[in-house]
Design an enzyme around this catalytic site. Structure first.
Site, PDB file in Angstrom:
ATOM      1  N   HIS A 107      10.747 -24.733   6.287  1.00  0.00           N
ATOM      2  CA  HIS A 107      12.243 -23.448   7.142  1.00  0.00           C
ATOM      3  C   HIS A 107      10.594 -22.362   7.243  1.00  0.00           C
ATOM      4  O   HIS A 107      10.428 -21.955   7.853  1.00  0.00           O
ATOM      5  CB  HIS A 107      12.958 -22.875   5.938  1.00  0.00           C
ATOM      6  N   GLU A 108       9.784 -23.012   5.615  1.00  0.00           N
ATOM      7  CA  GLU A 108       8.596 -21.492   6.111  1.00  0.00           C
ATOM      8  C   GLU A 108       7.506 -22.610   6.959  1.00  0.00           C
ATOM      9  O   GLU A 108       7.326 -21.864   7.821  1.00  0.00           O
ATOM     10  CB  GLU A 108       7.603 -21.981   4.873  1.00  0.00           C
ATOM     11  N   ALA A 153      10.555 -18.808  -0.878  1.00  0.00           N
ATOM     12  CA  ALA A 153       9.237 -18.880  -0.525  1.00  0.00           C
ATOM     13  C   ALA A 153       9.048 -18.226   0.197  1.00  0.00           C
ATOM     14  O   ALA A 153       9.523 -17.189   1.015  1.00  0.00           O
ATOM     15  CB  ALA A 153       9.617 -20.380   0.249  1.00  0.00           C
ATOM     16  N   MET A 154       7.299 -18.206   0.930  1.00  0.00           N
ATOM     17  CA  MET A 154       7.325 -16.905   1.789  1.00  0.00           C
ATOM     18  C   MET A 154       6.178 -17.492   3.052  1.00  0.00           C
ATOM     19  O   MET A 154       5.719 -18.127   1.867  1.00  0.00           O
ATOM     20  CB  MET A 154       6.486 -15.533   1.030  1.00  0.00           C
ATOM     21  N   GLU A 186      13.957 -15.850  11.272  1.00  0.00           N
ATOM     22  CA  GLU A 186      14.562 -15.656  10.329  1.00  0.00           C
ATOM     23  C   GLU A 186      15.724 -16.388  10.383  1.00  0.00           C
ATOM     24  O   GLU A 186      16.193 -18.080  10.228  1.00  0.00           O
ATOM     25  CB  GLU A 186      15.525 -15.283   9.335  1.00  0.00           C
TER      26      GLU A 186
END
Ligand SMILES: *[C@@H]1O[C@H](CO)[C@@H](O)[C@H](O)[C@H]1NC(C)=O
Ligand SMILES: *[C@@H]1O[C@H](CO)[C@@H](O)[C@H](O)[C@H]1NC(C)=O
Ligand SMILES: *[C@@H]1O[C@H](CO)[C@@H](O)[C@H](O)[C@H]1NC(C)=O
Length: 972
Positions: free
Chosen positions: A339-340, A305-306, A362
């Site tokens: 996380h995204e 994912a981004m 990150e």
């Protein structure tokens, strides 16, 4: 919230000069220059218009990037990034207050190696004066590819029964420049007004909500609201025929986009996203700054994912239910999504000043992705997953990755890509977790909140972060008393600028009731840290409070009196440092203390927190690997209680230590006794997981238990895996697609062929010969068969695979040689067989181009008692090669070279030092069980007539290879 200022509105006061000149590209030779943008000019706003006919499958797209810039320092060039853009035409207008001025006689140069587009005068004069503003109107075309870099496309044609193409962007880290000319550095923020022209069958989404859509012919143009200031690496849009479902909560609309047939599968992800955004807002007290957040499921093939601001793109398998492939953890996809979402604050709202601080994106997203998931779904205990999955590889990263400090400067595109690694994600997450706990969670979180508020819509570096924490610690009544509380920069920098990991050695001084802490790097490098310490003791076995008690300063030794720590301990009482392993370092203890810990484990192991029990074994493993043990008895005393251990985390760590000990004992008189001892330890947990299946542990999670049990020749384990392997290979019952076995079937197959009967073995070989080379089944057989413990079988297998005239040689000759080296290194049982194979076949394989290099590699792993044979073989081979005139760029290893057997020295030293002690200990422990276990093993082996005596271990190299692959297929 800051309301974003539209670029056009900001320029409303200016009279726009429309007279301009289209400048052409010149071909000045490239001069070497810094890869960083000069700071002389700065973008104020972008108006980006992209036109694409992707709905018709056209890959060429055109763009108009209109960028308003201000000159901060007089210069004769404006430098931007652009890469693989064609047909560039630039028009420059000067923006003048109440008037106009024509900029004339400009041209541009492409600097390919820096990916720069440089606008400058034709003649050498200073065209751009400090304080002036310009509007650069840059028209260009470019091509999409399937590689997710820049604007890329996906072909959905066969899925929905009609031709269908979708285009999406990936700008991070340096791919924005493939989409439009821009100042493509994370620290340079600007407002973006994006407009997309696309086919009417499609729609467009971008970071911000739609402002207006108008149709013209069979095309539509979608204009989006202007973004707040943001970095180019977060610019995103998607052109698709997807449909969406939405939910609005607290004024934020979240939508899930997917192909029409699958959009319902995204419901649970959407629900999770709504909960998670609210949870982050509450946790940090900072609102989500955009009006919407989209989640798009894409059929892309890279990265999970981004986190583009307001528009997260996912690999469809991690967003849509039922097509998820990853069932290692039922919440794995949620962790990825969270996380995204964490990035919407960490990275998007506050961005790193440069890629040096990629870890600030990150590391925080990784760690707080878990923290929030744990908050929302406490029943899944994902912080244990964090320890098992993220921390575990962070602790071992130095064994297979290039090390570097968390903050390390990089410049070129490849190196920038390189910092998206285990260090930025996992090591940083562990370091952040350490301080989250050490600074009491509330204080830490308040510091982070202030940091986010202070730097929102801006970029920050690590010192900005540390100073925010510093301020918070000063204001805390308890911490402000501490002498270290004014040294937060030093403390944090000792972690972000060191390469390795500290080992803390805890030595109690039993005479004067003090403790000496010493620290060193896991590597011999001279590095020192500020290490947060806290303690649990036999007298006060409280593992809950994880804040720092004292800091060990960056010096190699530091002694403290027990009284100063408010501790009372008798000589027989244990102390454990680093409660719940929240500190990111290894701890070694003196033997007496370790023995006290072992006694506690044996008496009642649940007194020690399970994460610390796991930690004891994690610490042990490198000690065993490096022979860094004072007395080996204590290691066995620690292992002894495992019979009663039911915690999977602890078993997973312990299994590694056991496997390592087993490897060290291969070929010694103690190995059989050791296996019996291990069988005793592992039988109860093995039964609960694999036989009764009532341990609340999935088969997949039990993978290492299975490995250890079969390695010790536990008959039930051998029977279990052999049945599955035979069914799979011979009867084609494909259990590997059973989700229960995901991630574990490599182990099952490898262990299942350890002791096949001759007929079964030959049936598998027949199946192998007939199998389709491209099939997964075929690969599985190749991988598994190397695990056989029968010398005859292994030799036969090698000849089938690699021998002269073999029709099954799927490997080219050099690969074949590499495969031999691989099997040789990974399996001590294979070593004598491979020697035999080389002796039989050297005339064939010595013609392989890198034979000599590979032979020399292998020679390093020859155990002591075989070295003489090796020397003879080497001589024979050398003579043969000379006689045949076979040349090599390398010299065949000399028979008396110290390199022969070099890689076995640690194991041999271990045996010299400890084997006798271990033997005695084991005799005291397992004398009566020998007969029973032999009988069981004999029964288990009765089917495998003629197998040679089990004599070794095949490390599951497949598992290692796949886990490395998994690690590097990380998400952003
Ligand atoms: C531009 O400014 C930033 C921030 O002050 C600095 O880190 C960077 O080195 C500067 N770049 C150049 C090329 O001077
Ligand atoms: C490019 O975009 C700018 C800003 O939206 C606009 O003023 C200009 O007319 C466009 N140029 C072309 C050739 O479409
Ligand atoms: C631009 O070039 C023309 C001739 O090509 C010249 O007359 C003019 O002075 C130049 N303008 C500037 C600002 O140098």
């Amino acid at each position: 919230m800051i309301t974003p200022l539209s670029g056009l509105a900001a320029l409303g006061a200016f009279f726009l000069v429309t007279l301009a000149l289209v400048v052409s590209e010149s071909s000045v030779p490239e001069r070497p220059r810094s890869l960083r943008l000069p700071n002389d000019t700065h973008p104020l706003a972008y108006h980006l218009h992209i036109s694409s006919d992707i709905h018709r499958g056209v890959l060429l797209f055109s763009g108009n990037a209109t960028i308003d810039v201000v000159i901060r320092k007089s210069t004769n060039e404006i430098v931007l990034h652009a890469k693989n853009l064609s047909d560039i035409q630039i028009t420059v207008h000067q923006l003048i207050d109440g008037g106009s001025e024509i900029v004339d006689n400009l041209t541009h140069t492409i600097h390919r190696s820096a990916s720069f587009l440089i606008i400058h005068p034709i003649e050498n004069f200073q065209a751009f004066e400090e304080g002036q503003r310009f509007r650069l109107e840059i028209l260009y075309t470019a091509n999409m590819t399937q590689r997710p870099a820049g604007l890329y496309y996906m072909d959905y044609s066969d899925e929905e029964g009609h031709p269908a193409f979708v285009a999406a962007t990936q700008s991070e880290p340096t791919f924005g420049r493939l989409i439009f000319p821009c100042y493509d550095e994370p620290g340079i923020k600007s407002n973006f007004s994006i407009k997309i022209t696309h086919g009417s069958s499609h729609s467009a989404i971008s970071n911000m909500p739609v402002k207006e859509i108008w149709s013209h012919g069979d095309l539509k143009t979608t204009l989006f609201h202007t973004t707040p200031p943001m970095s180019t690496y977060l610019v995103a849009f998607v052109i698709s025929y997807f449909e969406s479902t939405s939910e609005t909560y607290r004024g934020i609309t979240q939508s899930l986009y997917a192909p029409p047939a699958s959009k319902e599968k995204g419901q649970s992800a959407l629900k999770n996203a709504v909960r998670t955004v609210a949870a982050f807002e509450d946790y940090f007290g900072v609102s989500y700054p955009l009006p919407k957040l989209d989640h798009v499921a894409l059929k892309k093939n890279f990265g999970a994912a981004m986190e583009n601001w307001g528009l997260i793109t996912y690999k469809d398998t991690s967003l849509l239910k039922n097509i998820s492939l990853d069932i290692r953890n039922p919440l794995w996809d949620r962790i990825t999504q969270n996380h995204e979402i964490a990035h919407q604050w960490f990275g998007n709202l506050v961005s790193p000043e440069w890629w040096t601080y990629t870890w600030m994106n990150e590391g925080f997203a990784t760690y707080f992705g878990y923290v929030i998931t744990d908050l929302l779904y406490p029943e899944y205990k994902v912080m244990e997953t964090f320890v098992a999955h993220e921390a575990d590889s962070a602790y071992s990263y130095n064994s297979f990755f290039d090390v570097r400090p968390m903050s390390s400067y990089v410049e070129n595109e490849k190196d920038i890509m390189g910092v998206f690694d285990i260090i930025s994600y996992k090591r940083a997450a562990c370091v952040i977790r350490m301080f989250h706990h050490a600074f009491r969670q509330k204080v830490f979180v308040r510091g982070i909140s202030h940091f986010l508020e202070k730097y929102r819509y801006r970029a920050a570096n690590e010192l900005n972060l540390f100073d925010a924490l510093q301020t918070e610690l000063h204001e805390d009544e308890y911490f402000s008393q501490k002498s270290w509380a004014s040294r937060i920069r030093d403390i944090m920098l000792s972690w972000t600028h060191s390469e390795w990991l500290p080992i803390l050695v805890v030595t109690r001084n039993y005479e004067n009731n003090s403790i000496t802490f010493s620290q060193r790097s896991v590597h011999s490098k001279d590095e020192l840290w500020w290490i947060p310490l806290n303690f649990a003791t036999a007298q006060s076995p409280n593992f809950e409070d994880t804040q720092v008690d004292i800091f060990m300063p960056p010096q190699s030794q530091y002694s403290v009196a027990l009284a100063d720590l408010n501790m009372q301990l008798s000589g027989r009482d244990w102390i454990i440092v680093n409660k719940q392993q929240t500190g990111f370092y290894l701890v070694h203890y003196d033997t007496d203390n370790l023995m006290a810990i072992a006694r506690q484990l044996q008496a009642n192991h649940s007194v020690i927190h399970k994460v610390n029990r796991a930690g004891l074994f994690r610490n042990l493993k490198p000690q065993i690997e490096h022979n860094d043990i004072e007395q080996v008895d204590v290691v066995f005393e620690m292992l002894k209680y495992l019979e009663l251990e039911q915690d999977i985390l602890t078993w997973n760590e312990a299994a590694d230590s056991i496997d390592r000990l087993s490897e060290n004992l291969v070929g010694t008189a103690s190995h059989k006794l050791f296996n019996e001892f291990v069988c005793r330890l592992v039988t109860p947990i093995f039964r609960r997981v694999y036989v009764e299946q009532n341990a609340n542990i999935s088969l997949d999670q039990g993978n290492r238990i299975l490995h250890t049990a079969c390695l010790a020749d536990l008959p039930e384990c051998l029977g279990y895996t052999r049945n599955l392997a035979k069914e799979y290979f011979i009867n084609k019952v494909n259990f590997t697609t059973d989700s229960e076995y995901y991630g574990t079937y490599d182990t099952v197959l490898c262990m299942g062929v350890r002791y096949l009967s001759d007929p079964d073995f030959h049936r598998v070989i027949d199946v192998l010969k007939a199998a389709d080379r491209g099939s997964e089944n075929y690969d599985d057989m190749i991988y598994a068969l190397r695990c056989t413990q029968s010398h005859r079988h292994l030799l036969h297998y090698l000849e089938v695979m690699l021998g002269e005239g073999s029709t099954h040689l799927i490997l080219s000759e050099p690969e074949a040689m590499m495969y031999i080296v691989y099997v040789f290194k990974s399996s001590s049982a294979s070593r004598p067989v491979i020697w035999q194979y080389i002796e039989r076949n050297y005339m064939l394989i010595c013609r392989s181009p890198n034979f000599v290099e590979h032979f020399n590699q292998i020679a390093k792993f020859v155990p002591r008692h075989q070295r003489l044979n090796v020397s003879c073989s080497a001589q024979t081979i050398a003579n043969h090669m000379e006689a045949e005139g076979i040349k090599s760029s390398h010299e065949l290893i000399e028979s008396d070279s110290p390199l022969v057997g070099k890689k076995m020295k640690i194991t041999e030293n271990f045996q010299d030092r400890f084997e006798q002690q271990i033997h005695n200990w084991l005799l005291g422990e397992v004398p009566q069980s020998t007969g029973r276990s032999d009988a069981l093993l004999a029964a288990s082996l009765s089917a495998s007539n003629g197998s040679s005596r089990p004599q070794g271990i095949l490390k599951d190299a497949t598992r290692a290879v796949r886990s490395v692959l998994r690690t590097i297929d990380m998400y952003r």
